[in-house]
Each structure stands twice: as C-alpha cells, then as structure tokens.
Scaffold this motif. Structure first.
Motif, PDB file in Angstrom:
ATOM      1  N   LYS A 264       0.817  -1.352  -0.084  1.00 21.63           N
ATOM      2  CA  LYS A 264      -0.073  -0.057   0.126  1.00 21.63           C
ATOM      3  C   LYS A 264       1.060   1.194   0.031  1.00 21.63           C
ATOM      4  CE  LYS A 264      -4.107  -1.853   2.253  1.00 21.63           C
ATOM      5  NZ  LYS A 264      -5.007  -1.877   3.566  1.00 21.63           N
ATOM      6  N   ASP A 269       0.458  -2.958  -6.581  1.00 19.14           N
ATOM      7  CA  ASP A 269      -0.725  -3.774  -6.623  1.00 19.14           C
ATOM      8  C   ASP A 269      -0.722  -5.366  -6.511  1.00 19.14           C
ATOM      9  OD1 ASP A 269       0.012  -4.542  -9.098  1.00 19.14           O
ATOM     10  OD2 ASP A 269      -1.774  -3.390  -9.902  1.00 19.14           O
ATOM     11  N   ALA A 294      -7.398  -5.829   0.135  1.00 19.74           N
ATOM     12  CA  ALA A 294      -6.683  -4.688   0.003  1.00 19.74           C
ATOM     13  C   ALA A 294      -6.526  -4.507  -1.457  1.00 19.74           C
ATOM     14  CB  ALA A 294      -5.277  -4.653   0.554  1.00 19.74           C
TER      15      ALA A 294
END
Length: 373
Positions: A264, A269, A294
C-alpha cells in the motif's frame, strides 16, 4: 520457445543440492538431492556435513537434471550458480562445480543472489514478474521485504528480521516441543488441529513507533518457550496443537500485515511470497485473505518451488541472459554475506573467452590444469 535462453542453475546455499534447467520462463527439470535427514540427528544443519553432501551429490544431480530436461550440456546458453548468501563451504562447492562446467563447455557463467532467485522463480509458474515487484521472502535464514524494479539489476531492501528469521523460530519452537527437525512442516500440520486464539503470544515490532517493515521473532520465541516451561514445571500437560497454532498465527500475522502495508505504502498492487516458509498453509491463506481485502494480487509459487532449488537459480540466470547482463568471470567467489542489492556478480572478463585468472581471491582460482583448485 527455441529462441529463449537455455540455462542450467546450481543451488548449494544450505543443505540441498538443487539443479534446475530452464528455457526462458519454462521449467524443464528440477532435480534435488537433500541431506536434511542427516542433519535431523543434530537438530539443525551442520555446515561441514552439508558441504560433503553437496560434493557427493553434485555430478549425479546435474546429470539427472539434464536427462529429465531432455537436453545436452552442450546445448546450454549459460550456467548460473548461487554465489551467496549462504553457508560458505556449501556455496563454494556449487561455485566450483559451476566454474568447472562453464569452463569445460565454453559457456558463460552467472553468479547470482540466492534471495533474488527466490523472487525470480515465480516466473516459472505465473509468468513474467511485474515491475516493480514487492516480495516477502521467508525462510530459515531470511525474513525480508524487498522491492524489485528490475530483478536482474535493482533489488531494494524495505525491511528484514533484526534477529531470528521466521523459519529459524519455527525450528526452535519445534525443538522445545520435541517435534524434531525441520520444524516448519510439523508445526503447520499440528496447527491445523489447534486453536490459533488459545494463547495470546506477542507480535514483535508491531507498535506504532516500531520500524514499519522490519521483523523480530526472538521475543516471540522466548515467550513461547517460557510458556511451555511454565506448564511443564507445574506438572501440566502442554497442549501442543494449541501452542503450534497460536505460535504460527503470531508469526504469519506479523508477516502478512507488514507485507500488505508495504504494498500500500509503495503503490504496488501485487505481492509475491517466496522462501521455504512460503509453503506454510496458514501463511498462504492469511496472505490471500488480506491481499484480496486490500485489492492486491497475490503470487505464491507451488511449495516445491518455495524451498531452495536449482530451478530458481536457472530462472534468474535465464533472465540475465535474456537481458544481456554481463556474465561473471573466473574470479567469481562464494560470498556468504552477498547483499540482496547485488542480484548477480558481474565481471569484466567474459567466461567464454577462456582467460585464466592469475590473481588469487579469497576462495579459489581456476586454472587449466585443475578446475577445482
């Protein structure tokens, strides 16, 4: 596929002699000779025994890998070998063998980093690595968070263990519980029958003021050992399955929480998890759960590719060839503390030129008369 580099990889950083053959990102063979049963008698890896086992297994394992791959040694485009980090004597056997084969076959030699290889092996299962790649490597010797914009040239440490590695903690707790060596598989198995919330073991370096990406498992190890000792001193039965489950949960909770946080923070990603402990079923499950929450894609190689193996070395070697990275020269040394910031050890001299090294380095030099001198 025929135009992709065909590379043989040799891995001898610890107690397993691994030899892999890779063409591009396709795995053709993965041969392993393990001496773990011999070390089990001593409760851990004995470096001298590991080195001797590598010597005995090297040639048969290379021959088996080539046969399994259906290729001749002369068809190879290069030979890659783990130059470090790892046990100095064990590494030396692999580096010596790789030099000998590269010299005899007139092939380029690539000394590569053990940790970078653990990242690159994922290409053999899930295709080319995204750039950059965020990797969580967890094994008996390493617990690291790494950001790799270019696996062949740019690997950046984000965080690492400041004491015991996760795998080392598993082995030590297994020893306290009299479960034998190695500890990871048996704790994983017993934990499935226990309650991970039964005992509130500590989560190291999880405070708001603690380093965001570093790990510490020494305090956890001590806490678990003292809890077990207290039970035994009181004459009570130790609930082994609950201890295993609670200890394991404490480890994987910290690992996955920090790995997702790093993704993050860095705007990455996806997350790749590698190393021997990546075979742990609870680590995989919790990582997947947290990554999905997430919006992060999780990449984890199958268990056989998570432990030390020659395929991962061949995978990184093939990437070196494909990207035209400079080969190593005959001064290539086994470096037990090779930093992860060095994905490979390039040299100014090209191995296929058959130039002889006349300067003596701290491991050995190669000569025409004696390839193992």
């Amino acid at each position: 596929m025929a135009d992709e580099p065909l590379v043989l990889g040799i891995e001898t950083s610890c107690d397993e002699t691994g030899v892999g053959v890779v063409r591009g990102t396709t795995l053709l063979a993965d041969a392993v000779a393990s001496s773990v049963d011999t070390h089990a008698r001593f409760g851990g890896v004995v470096p001298e025994i590991a080195s001797r086992a590598h010597l005995e297994a090297m040639v048969p394992t290379i021959e088996r890998a080539l046969k399994d791959a259906g290729v001749s040694a002369r068809d190879l485009d290069g030979i890659a070998v783990t130059a470090g980090p790892g046990l100095a004597g064990a590494l030396l056997v692999g580096v010596s063998a790789a030099k000998a084969y590269a010299y005899a076959l007139n092939k380029p030699l690539y000394g590569v980093n053990h940790l970078a290889s653990h990242i690159c092996v994922d290409q053999l299962e899930h295709g080319p690595l995204p750039e950059p790649t965020m990797a969580l490597l967890v094994s008996g010797g390493h617990s690291s968070l790494l950001l790799a914009p270019d696996i062949t040239a740019d690997v950046r440490p984000m965080g690492a263990t400041i004491d015991d590695a996760a795998g080392e903690a598993f082995d030590k707790i297994a020893r306290v519980l009299d479960l034998g060596f190695p500890g990871g598989p048996v704790i994983d198995r017993l934990a499935k029958e226990g309650d991970p919330a039964a005992i509130a073991f500590p989560r190291g370096l999880s405070g708001s003021r603690d380093p965001a990406y570093d790990f510490s498992f020494s305090g956890l190890k001590t806490s678990v050992a003292r809890w077990i000792e207290a039970k035994r001193a009181a004459g009570e039965e130790v609930p082994v399955r609950d201890v295993a489950a609670s200890f394991q949960e404490a480890v994987v909770d910290v690992l996955t929480r920090k790995a997702v946080r790093a993704c993050k923070d860095q705007g990455v990603d996806h997350l790749m998890i590698g190393g021997g402990v990546a075979a742990n079923s609870r680590l995989r499950a919790l990582a997947l759960e947290r990554c999905e929450r997430a919006g992060i894609r999780l990449r984890v190689p199958r268990p056989g590719l998570c432990t030390d193996n020659g395929a991962m070395v061949a995978a990184l070697g093939a990437e070196m060839v494909a990207r035209n990275r400079p080969a190593s020269d005959w001064e290539l040394s086994a470096d037990s503390s090779l930093p992860v910031t060095d994905p490979h050890v390039p040299g100014e001299k090209q191995p296929h030129a058959h130039k002889h090294a006349h300067t003596h380095d701290h491991v050995h030099e190669i000569s025409k008369d004696n390839l193992y001198s």
